[in-house]
Design an enzyme around this catalytic site. Structure first.
Site, PDB file in Angstrom:
ATOM      1  N   ILE A  14       0.845  -1.199   0.000  1.00 12.99           N
ATOM      2  CA  ILE A  14       0.000   0.000   0.000  1.00 12.99           C
ATOM      3  C   ILE A  14       0.884   1.254   0.000  1.00 12.99           C
ATOM      4  O   ILE A  14       0.569   2.254  -0.650  1.00 12.99           O
ATOM      5  CB  ILE A  14      -0.956  -0.010   1.205  1.00 12.99           C
ATOM      6  CG1 ILE A  14      -1.757  -1.311   1.230  1.00 12.99           C
ATOM      7  CG2 ILE A  14      -1.914   1.185   1.151  1.00 12.99           C
ATOM      8  CD1 ILE A  14      -2.608  -1.506   2.476  1.00 12.99           C
ATOM      9  N   ASN A  34      12.674  -0.661   5.832  1.00  8.52           N
ATOM     10  CA  ASN A  34      13.774  -1.585   6.142  1.00  8.52           C
ATOM     11  C   ASN A  34      13.819  -2.769   5.179  1.00  8.52           C
ATOM     12  O   ASN A  34      14.652  -3.655   5.327  1.00  8.52           O
ATOM     13  CB  ASN A  34      13.712  -2.068   7.604  1.00  8.52           C
ATOM     14  CG  ASN A  34      12.518  -2.975   7.863  1.00  8.52           C
ATOM     15  OD1 ASN A  34      11.756  -3.303   6.956  1.00  8.52           O
ATOM     16  ND2 ASN A  34      12.354  -3.382   9.114  1.00  8.52           N
ATOM     17  N   LYS A  86       2.201  -7.559   9.383  1.00 10.33           N
ATOM     18  CA  LYS A  86       0.759  -7.659   9.111  1.00 10.33           C
ATOM     19  C   LYS A  86       0.206  -9.064   8.942  1.00 10.33           C
ATOM     20  O   LYS A  86      -0.942  -9.230   8.519  1.00 10.33           O
ATOM     21  CB  LYS A  86       0.420  -6.820   7.880  1.00 10.33           C
ATOM     22  CG  LYS A  86       1.109  -7.320   6.619  1.00 10.33           C
ATOM     23  CD  LYS A  86       0.604  -6.587   5.393  1.00 10.33           C
ATOM     24  CE  LYS A  86       1.208  -7.173   4.145  1.00 10.33           C
ATOM     25  NZ  LYS A  86       0.774  -6.544   2.911  1.00 10.33           N
ATOM     26  N   SER A 126      -6.795  -0.959  10.639  1.00 14.38           N
ATOM     27  CA  SER A 126      -7.437  -2.070   9.931  1.00 14.38           C
ATOM     28  C   SER A 126      -8.835  -2.297  10.490  1.00 14.38           C
ATOM     29  O   SER A 126      -9.091  -2.072  11.684  1.00 14.38           O
ATOM     30  CB  SER A 126      -6.601  -3.334  10.153  1.00 14.38           C
ATOM     31  OG  SER A 126      -7.334  -4.486   9.788  1.00 14.38           O
ATOM     32  N   ALA A 127      -9.702  -2.771   9.622  1.00 15.00           N
ATOM     33  CA  ALA A 127     -11.047  -3.154  10.067  1.00 15.00           C
ATOM     34  C   ALA A 127     -10.990  -4.276  11.091  1.00 15.00           C
ATOM     35  O   ALA A 127     -11.991  -4.567  11.749  1.00 15.00           O
ATOM     36  CB  ALA A 127     -11.870  -3.589   8.869  1.00 15.00           C
ATOM     37  N   TYR A 150      -1.823  -9.405  16.214  1.00 14.64           N
ATOM     38  CA  TYR A 150      -1.805  -8.380  15.162  1.00 14.64           C
ATOM     39  C   TYR A 150      -2.914  -7.350  15.405  1.00 14.64           C
ATOM     40  O   TYR A 150      -2.675  -6.134  15.415  1.00 14.64           O
ATOM     41  CB  TYR A 150      -1.976  -9.031  13.778  1.00 14.64           C
ATOM     42  CG  TYR A 150      -2.355  -8.048  12.705  1.00 14.64           C
ATOM     43  CD1 TYR A 150      -1.421  -7.150  12.202  1.00 14.64           C
ATOM     44  CD2 TYR A 150      -3.662  -7.981  12.209  1.00 14.64           C
ATOM     45  CE1 TYR A 150      -1.773  -6.220  11.230  1.00 14.64           C
ATOM     46  CE2 TYR A 150      -4.020  -7.068  11.248  1.00 14.64           C
ATOM     47  CZ  TYR A 150      -3.069  -6.184  10.755  1.00 14.64           C
ATOM     48  OH  TYR A 150      -3.437  -5.260   9.808  1.00 14.64           O
ATOM     49  N   LYS A 154      -2.930  -3.101  16.380  1.00 12.04           N
ATOM     50  CA  LYS A 154      -3.639  -2.027  15.672  1.00 12.04           C
ATOM     51  C   LYS A 154      -4.557  -1.272  16.643  1.00 12.04           C
ATOM     52  O   LYS A 154      -4.636  -0.035  16.611  1.00 12.04           O
ATOM     53  CB  LYS A 154      -4.432  -2.597  14.490  1.00 12.04           C
ATOM     54  CG  LYS A 154      -3.556  -3.076  13.359  1.00 12.04           C
ATOM     55  CD  LYS A 154      -2.783  -1.926  12.716  1.00 12.04           C
ATOM     56  CE  LYS A 154      -1.707  -2.400  11.760  1.00 12.04           C
ATOM     57  NZ  LYS A 154      -0.847  -1.325  11.245  1.00 12.04           N
ATOM     58  N   TYR A 178      -8.529   0.138   7.052  1.00  9.94           N
ATOM     59  CA  TYR A 178      -8.683  -0.491   5.743  1.00  9.94           C
ATOM     60  C   TYR A 178      -9.536  -1.733   5.861  1.00  9.94           C
ATOM     61  O   TYR A 178      -9.363  -2.529   6.782  1.00  9.94           O
ATOM     62  CB  TYR A 178      -7.352  -0.968   5.174  1.00  9.94           C
ATOM     63  CG  TYR A 178      -6.207  -0.014   5.244  1.00  9.94           C
ATOM     64  CD1 TYR A 178      -6.396   1.361   5.194  1.00  9.94           C
ATOM     65  CD2 TYR A 178      -4.912  -0.500   5.328  1.00  9.94           C
ATOM     66  CE1 TYR A 178      -5.317   2.220   5.238  1.00  9.94           C
ATOM     67  CE2 TYR A 178      -3.832   0.351   5.363  1.00  9.94           C
ATOM     68  CZ  TYR A 178      -4.036   1.711   5.331  1.00  9.94           C
ATOM     69  OH  TYR A 178      -2.966   2.546   5.376  1.00  9.94           O
ATOM     70  N   ARG A 232     -16.414 -10.180   1.779  1.00 11.13           N
ATOM     71  CA  ARG A 232     -15.514  -9.119   2.229  1.00 11.13           C
ATOM     72  C   ARG A 232     -15.700  -7.869   1.382  1.00 11.13           C
ATOM     73  O   ARG A 232     -16.157  -7.936   0.244  1.00 11.13           O
ATOM     74  CB  ARG A 232     -14.039  -9.563   2.105  1.00 11.13           C
ATOM     75  CG  ARG A 232     -13.672 -10.758   2.989  1.00 11.13           C
ATOM     76  CD  ARG A 232     -13.685 -10.389   4.450  1.00 11.13           C
ATOM     77  NE  ARG A 232     -13.295 -11.494   5.316  1.00 11.13           N
ATOM     78  CZ  ARG A 232     -14.125 -12.410   5.814  1.00 11.13           C
ATOM     79  NH1 ARG A 232     -15.423 -12.372   5.508  1.00 11.13           N
ATOM     80  NH2 ARG A 232     -13.694 -13.359   6.612  1.00 11.13           N
TER      81      ARG A 232
HETATM   82  C1  UD1 Z   1      -7.357 -11.129   6.884  1.00  6.56           C
HETATM   83  C2  UD1 Z   1      -7.110 -11.099   8.369  1.00  6.56           C
HETATM   84  C3  UD1 Z   1      -7.364  -9.690   8.845  1.00  6.56           C
HETATM   85  C4  UD1 Z   1      -6.428  -8.734   8.140  1.00  6.56           C
HETATM   86  C5  UD1 Z   1      -6.618  -8.870   6.628  1.00  6.56           C
HETATM   87  C6  UD1 Z   1      -5.543  -8.089   5.910  1.00  6.56           C
HETATM   88  C7  UD1 Z   1      -7.505 -13.372   9.216  1.00  6.56           C
HETATM   89  C8  UD1 Z   1      -8.419 -14.248  10.010  1.00  6.56           C
HETATM   90  N1  UD1 Z   1      -7.943 -12.098   9.036  1.00  6.56           N
HETATM   91  O1  UD1 Z   1      -8.706 -10.739   6.640  1.00  6.56           O
HETATM   92  O2  UD1 Z   1      -7.170  -9.615  10.239  1.00  6.56           O
HETATM   93  O3  UD1 Z   1      -6.696  -7.402   8.514  1.00  6.56           O
HETATM   94  O4  UD1 Z   1      -6.489 -10.230   6.232  1.00  6.56           O
HETATM   95  O5  UD1 Z   1      -5.784  -8.061   4.543  1.00  6.56           O
HETATM   96  O6  UD1 Z   1      -6.443 -13.770   8.793  1.00  6.56           O
HETATM   97  N2  UD1 Z   1     -10.176 -17.314   1.825  1.00  6.56           N
HETATM   98  C9  UD1 Z   1     -10.283 -18.546   1.231  1.00  6.56           C
HETATM   99  N3  UD1 Z   1      -9.126 -19.176   0.843  1.00  6.56           N
HETATM  100  C10 UD1 Z   1      -7.882 -18.634   1.031  1.00  6.56           C
HETATM  101  C11 UD1 Z   1      -7.788 -17.362   1.641  1.00  6.56           C
HETATM  102  C12 UD1 Z   1      -8.950 -16.726   2.035  1.00  6.56           C
HETATM  103  O7  UD1 Z   1     -11.367 -19.066   1.033  1.00  6.56           O
HETATM  104  O8  UD1 Z   1      -6.871 -19.285   0.666  1.00  6.56           O
HETATM  105  C13 UD1 Z   1     -11.409 -16.594   2.212  1.00  6.56           C
HETATM  106  C14 UD1 Z   1     -11.533 -16.273   3.703  1.00  6.56           C
HETATM  107  O9  UD1 Z   1     -12.181 -17.323   4.380  1.00  6.56           O
HETATM  108  C15 UD1 Z   1     -12.357 -14.983   3.657  1.00  6.56           C
HETATM  109  C16 UD1 Z   1     -11.937 -14.312   2.351  1.00  6.56           C
HETATM  110  O10 UD1 Z   1     -11.383 -15.345   1.542  1.00  6.56           O
HETATM  111  O11 UD1 Z   1     -13.731 -15.270   3.586  1.00  6.56           O
HETATM  112  C17 UD1 Z   1     -10.896 -13.222   2.535  1.00  6.56           C
HETATM  113  O12 UD1 Z   1      -9.806 -13.737   3.276  1.00  6.56           O
HETATM  114  P1  UD1 Z   1      -8.444 -12.909   3.474  1.00  6.56           P
HETATM  115  O13 UD1 Z   1      -7.985 -12.375   2.172  1.00  6.56           O
HETATM  116  O14 UD1 Z   1      -7.486 -13.759   4.244  1.00  6.56           O
HETATM  117  O15 UD1 Z   1      -8.897 -11.647   4.335  1.00  6.56           O
HETATM  118  P2  UD1 Z   1      -9.669 -11.574   5.748  1.00  6.56           P
HETATM  119  O16 UD1 Z   1      -9.852 -12.914   6.352  1.00  6.56           O
HETATM  120  O17 UD1 Z   1     -10.887 -10.763   5.538  1.00  6.56           O
END
Ligand code: UD1
Length: 336
Positions: A14, A34, A86, A126-127, A150, A154, A178, A232
């Site tokens: 970002i 860094n 992060k 972060s949200a 983490y 925040k 975010y 999301r």
């Molecule tokens: C995650 C973090 C959140 C952080 C954000 C940063 C967790 C539990 N939460 O959010 O704290 O601020 O990243 O960007 O790690 N998914 C799949 N398969 C995958 C990866 C993700 O199905 O291989 C799904 C997840 O279940 C979710 C969605 O995709 O429904 C988004 O996942 P992800 O990109 O990891 O973001 P968050 O979980 O929303």
């Protein structure tokens, strides 16, 4: 006079997009990074995009000496502070490292800013500070909590900034929460590039599309959402970068602090993202439905109203823009 901004973590995902946006808006920018989670060639790429040398200090935000050097060598008007760790999973294994970098790093920066007479800062939050929100789309005045080290860093950082602002009204602080950043710069020169197996959805899908990973694991299709997969609020990194420019502009113009969500207000499911990426890369992408990932929630969506009221911010790009720009970046990078 042109204002100069210190961008910590400016070589990151970002941060690098925000560098370009700040330059386009007429700011001078100095980067401190860094390079623990960024490649050095990002700087060359920023020079190609902006057509000018990029001032960079290689060092750590935990090091007061390098901060002092920057504040001595440049007349800094404000800071945009990205430098942080992060990865949620990693934070549960090495919480002290997360607290040190994310919380002590912020405190070190704030102390050196105060010593240099610089009182304007935009902070990357972060949200995740909403925990499992009761109200979705989630407004900024929702209760805050944390469920990982983490997220704790925040939330603690937000609270530190609030204490600092309450104690000294010279501070003007922008806290930006975010939602899910995605996509890349239209030139295909900068974007998200995690080493190893990505934790987040879009970089994982990108690696499947490149053939580096065999198939996406869809973490649960039994959520109470329209297609059963997690929903999301994905926001294009270029929209996010523009939000930072509007935040620093608002701090300069009003002197008032603000805390706002940066999201679109629109939710997309895992399958929406997969289908959009298939359109972008022109191929079917393999997936398997697996059990839910611990700690995931069905919905995470921003209420974007306050960002519009306070900053005049509204996201302009949709999911197809995010996937197309991600594919442009990833496929070019592999071939370059
Ligand atoms: C995650 C973090 C959140 C952080 C954000 C940063 C967790 C539990 N939460 O959010 O704290 O601020 O990243 O960007 O790690 N998914 C799949 N398969 C995958 C990866 C993700 O199905 O291989 C799904 C997840 O279940 C979710 C969605 O995709 O429904 C988004 O996942 P992800 O990109 O990891 O973001 P968050 O979980 O929303």
């Amino acid at each position: 006079m042109t204002q100069k901004i210190l961008l910590t973590g400016g070589a990151g995902y970002i941060g690098s997009h925000t560098y370009v946006a700040l330059k386009a808006a007429g700011y001078d920018v100095v980067i401190l990074d860094n390079f623990s989670n960024a490649h050095h060639d990002v700087i060359d790429r920023l020079e190609v995009i902006t057509g000018a040398p990029v001032p960079v200090y290689e060092g750590d935000v935990l090091d007061p000496a390098i901060l002092r050097k920057i504040f001595t060598e440049h007349e800094i008007a404000g800071a945009v502070h990205f430098a942080a760790k992060k990865a949620v999973g990693e934070s549960t294994e090495i919480p002290l490292d997360y607290i040190e970098t994310n919380v002590s790093g912020l405190v070190t920066l704030l102390k050196e800013m105060r010593a240099a007479g610089v009182f304007r800062i935009v902070f990357s939050s972060s949200a995740t500070v909403y925990g499992e929100a009761d109200v979705v789309p989630t407004p900024e005045d929702s209760p805050r909590s944390y469920s990982s080290p983490y997220a704790f860093t925040k939330l603690a950082s937000e609270q530190i900034l609030e204490q600092v602002a309450a104690a000294d009204d010279r501070w003007a602080i922008g806290i930006l929460r975010y939602f899910n950043p995605a996509g890349a710069h239209p030139t295909g020169l900068i974007g998200e590039d995690p080493d190893g197996i990505p934790n987040n959805l879009m970089p994982y899908i990108a690696k499947v599309a490149m053939g580096d990973l065999e198939r996406l694991s869809v973490f649960g299709d039994d959520y109470p959402t329209p297609d059963g997969t997690g929903v999301r609020d994905y926001i294009h990194v270029e929209d996010l970068a523009r939000g930072h420019v509007l935040s620093i502009d608002a701090l300069t113009q009003t002197g008032d602090s603000h805390t706002v969500n940066l999201g679109t207000g629109q939710g997309y499911s895992v399958f929406d993202m997969l289908k959009s990426y298939e359109r972008a890369c022109g191929q079917d992408l393999a997936f398997t439905v697996t059990p839910r990932r611990a700690g995931d929630v069905p919905y995470y969506i921003a209420n974007p109203d306050k960002a519009k009221d306070v900053l005049g911010f509204a996201a302009e790009m949709g999911l197809d823009d995010m996937c197309a720009s991600s594919w442009n970046w990833i496929s070019r990078r592999k071939n370059s």
